[in-house]
Design an enzyme around this catalytic site. Structure first.
Site, PDB file in Angstrom:
ATOM      1  CD  GLU A  27       5.647  -1.092   5.177  1.00 35.96           C
ATOM      2  OE1 GLU A  27       6.180  -0.651   6.213  1.00 35.96           O
ATOM      3  OE2 GLU A  27       4.437  -1.397   5.112  1.00 35.96           O
ATOM      4  CG  HIS A  37      -3.332   6.031   3.948  1.00 35.77           C
ATOM      5  ND1 HIS A  37      -2.516   5.029   4.425  1.00 35.77           N
ATOM      6  CD2 HIS A  37      -3.767   6.703   5.042  1.00 35.77           C
ATOM      7  CE1 HIS A  37      -2.466   5.073   5.746  1.00 35.77           C
ATOM      8  NE2 HIS A  37      -3.217   6.089   6.148  1.00 35.77           N
ATOM      9  CG  ASP A  69       9.988  -3.303   5.043  1.00 32.58           C
ATOM     10  OD1 ASP A  69       8.936  -3.917   5.251  1.00 32.58           O
ATOM     11  OD2 ASP A  69      10.222  -2.168   5.508  1.00 32.58           O
ATOM     12  CG  ASP A 109      -2.835   3.091  -1.945  1.00 33.08           C
ATOM     13  OD1 ASP A 109      -2.268   2.443  -1.039  1.00 33.08           O
ATOM     14  OD2 ASP A 109      -4.061   3.317  -1.961  1.00 33.08           O
ATOM     15  CG  ASN A 148       1.011   5.458   3.980  1.00 29.44           C
ATOM     16  OD1 ASN A 148       0.705   5.688   2.820  1.00 29.44           O
ATOM     17  ND2 ASN A 148       1.240   4.241   4.433  1.00 29.44           N
TER      18      ASN A 148
END
Length: 261
Positions: free
Chosen positions: A182, A152, A139, A156, A147
């Site tokens: 994630e 965002h 994680d 990505d 973000n």
């Protein structure tokens, strides 16, 4: 390989009875075996290739088009003259076009469109071999802050970067999945006596580092939970999830383990 020439009168029905590319290729070869072909391959631009029979002999490459679209390439191996395929050409093209389109749809449904990794749906369809398996959940640390701070699109970019690093450093036969958000799942097969924690830590370290985002250098790290043993994979994932939360509780950017005897 035996000839099924009596079936050629119902070749369309025979070929369309199967929607699985490998089985379809086998049937195409059966229908052409009497013409001297002993092996076949089916290739597309975007899917794994399929092969049947003996592929050591001379080959004929035949483009498969349907309704103006280049679908695939059918390769037949042997001493054939192509007469059977010429007789079955439209039927074979239609069957291959239909089957390849279904294969593409299935492939797309199993791939995360952002990272290119297999997704959860693919995980449940895969066969994971190995007597001693490892489930590793990773994680990304403080991903929400990426973000919030950079947007965002930057988030990505981080996910794509991590996915590429995982794919690059996985050993052959091991699989990585985008598990959600994630979070990533890695399924590995190891040998008795392997230092599982060292393997996991090395992989976790490969996705750590810095990445340029919106003109800034962003630190990337991950927390990981690892479970290993000779048992049901779902149980390993459940234990890896608990180990992951332990890693987060202990300050993140580390790996915790759970061993199942």
């Amino acid at each position: 390989m035996h000839s099924l020439q009596p079936r050629t009168q119902n070749a369309q029905m025979y070929l369309l009875e199967t929607l699985e590319p490998q089985s379809l290729l086998t049937r195409v070869l059966e229908l052409c075996a009497g013409d001297g072909y002993v092996g076949a391959s089916l290739r597309t631009r975007d899917l794994p290739s399929w092969h049947v029979g003996d592929r050591r002999l001379r080959r004929d490459c035949l483009p498969i088009t349907w309704q103006g679209e280049d679908i695939a390439e059918l390769i037949l191996y042997g001493s054939g003259t192509g007469s059977a395929l010429a007789r079955l050409g439209e039927t074979v093209s239609m069957a291959i076009a239909y089957t390849v389109r279904l294969a593409r749809a299935e492939h797309a449904a199993n791939i995360d469109p952002l990272t290119g990794l297999a997704n959860r749906r693919a995980f449940h369809q895969h066969t994971h071999r190995g007597d001693f398996r490892v489930a590793m959940l990773l994680d990304l640390d403080h991903f929400k802050q990426v973000n919030d701070r950079y947007g965002h699109c930057a988030g990505d970019k981080v996910l794509v970067h991590v996915a590429k690093r995982l794919q690059r450093h996985l050993r052959a036969g091991n699989c990585a999945y985008r598990w959600g958000g994630e979070e990533f799942l890695v399924v590995m097969s190891v040998h008795a006596g392997d230092d599982v924690m060292a393997i996991a830590e090395r992989l976790r370290g490969q996705i750590s580092g810095t990445l340029g985002l919106a003109g800034h250098r962003c630190a990337i790290s991950a927390s990981a939970g690892v479970a290993y043993g000779d048992c049901d994979l779902s149980a390993l994932i459940d234990q890896a999830d608990k180990a992951l939360y332990a890693a987060k509780d202990r300050g993140r950017n580390q790996t915790c383990q759970a061993f199942i005897a």
